[in-house]
Write an enzyme that holds these catalytic residues in place. Structure first.
Site, short mmCIF file in Angstrom:
data_model
loop_
_atom_site.label_atom_id
_atom_site.label_comp_id
_atom_site.label_asym_id
_atom_site.label_seq_id
_atom_site.Cartn_x
_atom_site.Cartn_y
_atom_site.Cartn_z
N ASP A 163 0.81 -1.21 0.00
CA ASP A 163 0.00 0.00 0.00
C ASP A 163 0.85 1.27 0.00
O ASP A 163 2.07 1.22 0.26
CB ASP A 163 -0.97 0.01 1.20
CG ASP A 163 -0.35 -0.58 2.47
OD1 ASP A 163 0.90 -0.58 2.59
OD2 ASP A 163 -1.11 -1.03 3.33
N ASN B 283 -7.64 -3.86 14.03
CA ASN B 283 -9.01 -4.18 13.60
C ASN B 283 -9.05 -5.34 12.61
O ASN B 283 -10.07 -5.59 12.00
CB ASN B 283 -9.67 -2.93 13.00
CG ASN B 283 -8.90 -2.41 11.78
OD1 ASN B 283 -7.96 -3.05 11.32
ND2 ASN B 283 -9.31 -1.26 11.28
N HIS C 244 -7.24 -5.58 9.85
CA HIS C 244 -6.95 -5.26 8.44
C HIS C 244 -5.63 -5.89 7.99
O HIS C 244 -4.72 -6.09 8.78
CB HIS C 244 -7.01 -3.74 8.16
CG HIS C 244 -5.85 -2.93 8.65
ND1 HIS C 244 -5.98 -1.60 8.97
CD2 HIS C 244 -4.53 -3.22 8.88
CE1 HIS C 244 -4.80 -1.13 9.35
NE2 HIS C 244 -3.92 -2.09 9.30
N GLU D 231 -9.70 -2.37 5.23
CA GLU D 231 -10.34 -2.15 6.52
C GLU D 231 -11.56 -3.07 6.64
O GLU D 231 -12.06 -3.59 5.64
CB GLU D 231 -10.77 -0.68 6.63
CG GLU D 231 -9.62 0.32 6.52
CD GLU D 231 -8.73 0.39 7.75
OE1 GLU D 231 -8.54 -0.64 8.43
OE2 GLU D 231 -8.20 1.48 8.04
#
Ligand code: F6R
Length: 269
Positions: A67, A137, A139, A144
């Site tokens: 990313d 979380n 990811h 996400e």
């Protein structure tokens, strides 16, 4: 899914570096998928050390990062390009033109970056070994919770929690991007082999979701349960919420015994 638990983060990094080295032995022109973030830094340091002793060379390798932020230039110290240069690329012999991040140039349409990135990955022959961290979380990359498990490289809006977690790297008056371009979960799943590292208590719940939870878009990493060759390397703190802990240790001992007897067979496709 192979789950290996070590007493500390240092051992996690060493095992991870060993897998990269094993890949380079059988495939010196391997294509790597790299991650940024705090977790893989120790792994990159081990690899830099191994490179300095002459044990490994990245000269023939190609890399694709997961990313990149959208809205800051590549030469900003906060960009993931700068992170990779600083933590790894500048210290090994990888050719800079063979290192790729899904970056969007000034004035470029960010929606075009994803398909072009995917085409470059395909042209390179696909990713042999993808290195991943995991967010609090669940990811992976910047996929996400609620990301499609079939998603491809695209623009994603970061959650408040991710912005807070990564905010430590930005000064109070500095622009922090809320958008990023990330490989999709479908893209990550196409890597031939996946190595996920997680260390520290803050990752324990996400790791439990990844390894033992239901496969759900609300824990994007859980999609890896459908991947044939995933190794999850954990320290004790990150493994604290696993219910089958005892089984993973047992399986690791058995696998090690098999390797001692028959050698560490490693055959990339
Ligand atoms: C980084 C990335 C993220 C991180 C994750 C964990 O390229 O894609 O998924 O792996 O946010 O970050 P750290 O390691 O900083 O806890």
């Amino acid at each position: 899914m192979e789950v290996v638990i070590y007493p500390d983060a240092e051992r996690v990094a060493r095992h991870g570096a060993g897998l990269v080295e094993a890949m380079l032995k059988v495939k010196p022109d391997a294509v790597f998928g790299f991650a940024t973030g705090r977790t893989p830094i120790a792994l990159y340091r081990r690899l830099v050390e191994r490179h300095r002793t002459g044990a490994v060379s990245f000269a023939r390798t190609t890399s694709f990062n997961l990313d990149e932020y959208l809205g800051i230039p590549a030469d900003s110290p906060q960009s993931y390009r700068s992170f990779m240069d600083r933590e790894f690329f500048d210290h090994v012999d990888i050719e800079r033109e063979n290192t790729h991040l899904p970056a969007c140039a000034e004035g470029e349409n960010p929606q075009r970056v994803g398909p072009a990135y995917e085409a470059r990955i395909r042209a390179a022959g696909g990713i042999d070994l993808q290195i991943l961290g995991i967010g609090h979380n669940g990811h992976i990359g910047f996929n996400e919770p609620s990301s499609s498990l079939a998603s491809r490289t695209r623009v994603k809006t970061l959650t408040r929690r991710t912005l807070e977690a990564n905010g430590r790297l930005f000064a109070a008056d500095e622009f922090q991007p809320r958008l990023a371009i990330t490989m999709g979960i479908g893209t990550i799943m196409e890597a031939r082999r996946i190595l996920l590292l997680a260390t520290g208590a803050a990752k324990a719940a996400a790791v439990a979701g990844l390894v033992e939870g239901p496969v759900t878009a609300m824990c994007p990493a859980s999609a890896l349960q459908w991947h044939e060759r995933v190794t999850v390397l954990l320290d004790e703190a990150a493994a604290a919420q696993l219910r089958y802990r005892e089984y993973y240790d047992l399986a690791h001992r058995e696998n090690r015994a098999l390797k001692e007897r028959f050698g560490d067979f490693y055959a990339p496709e």
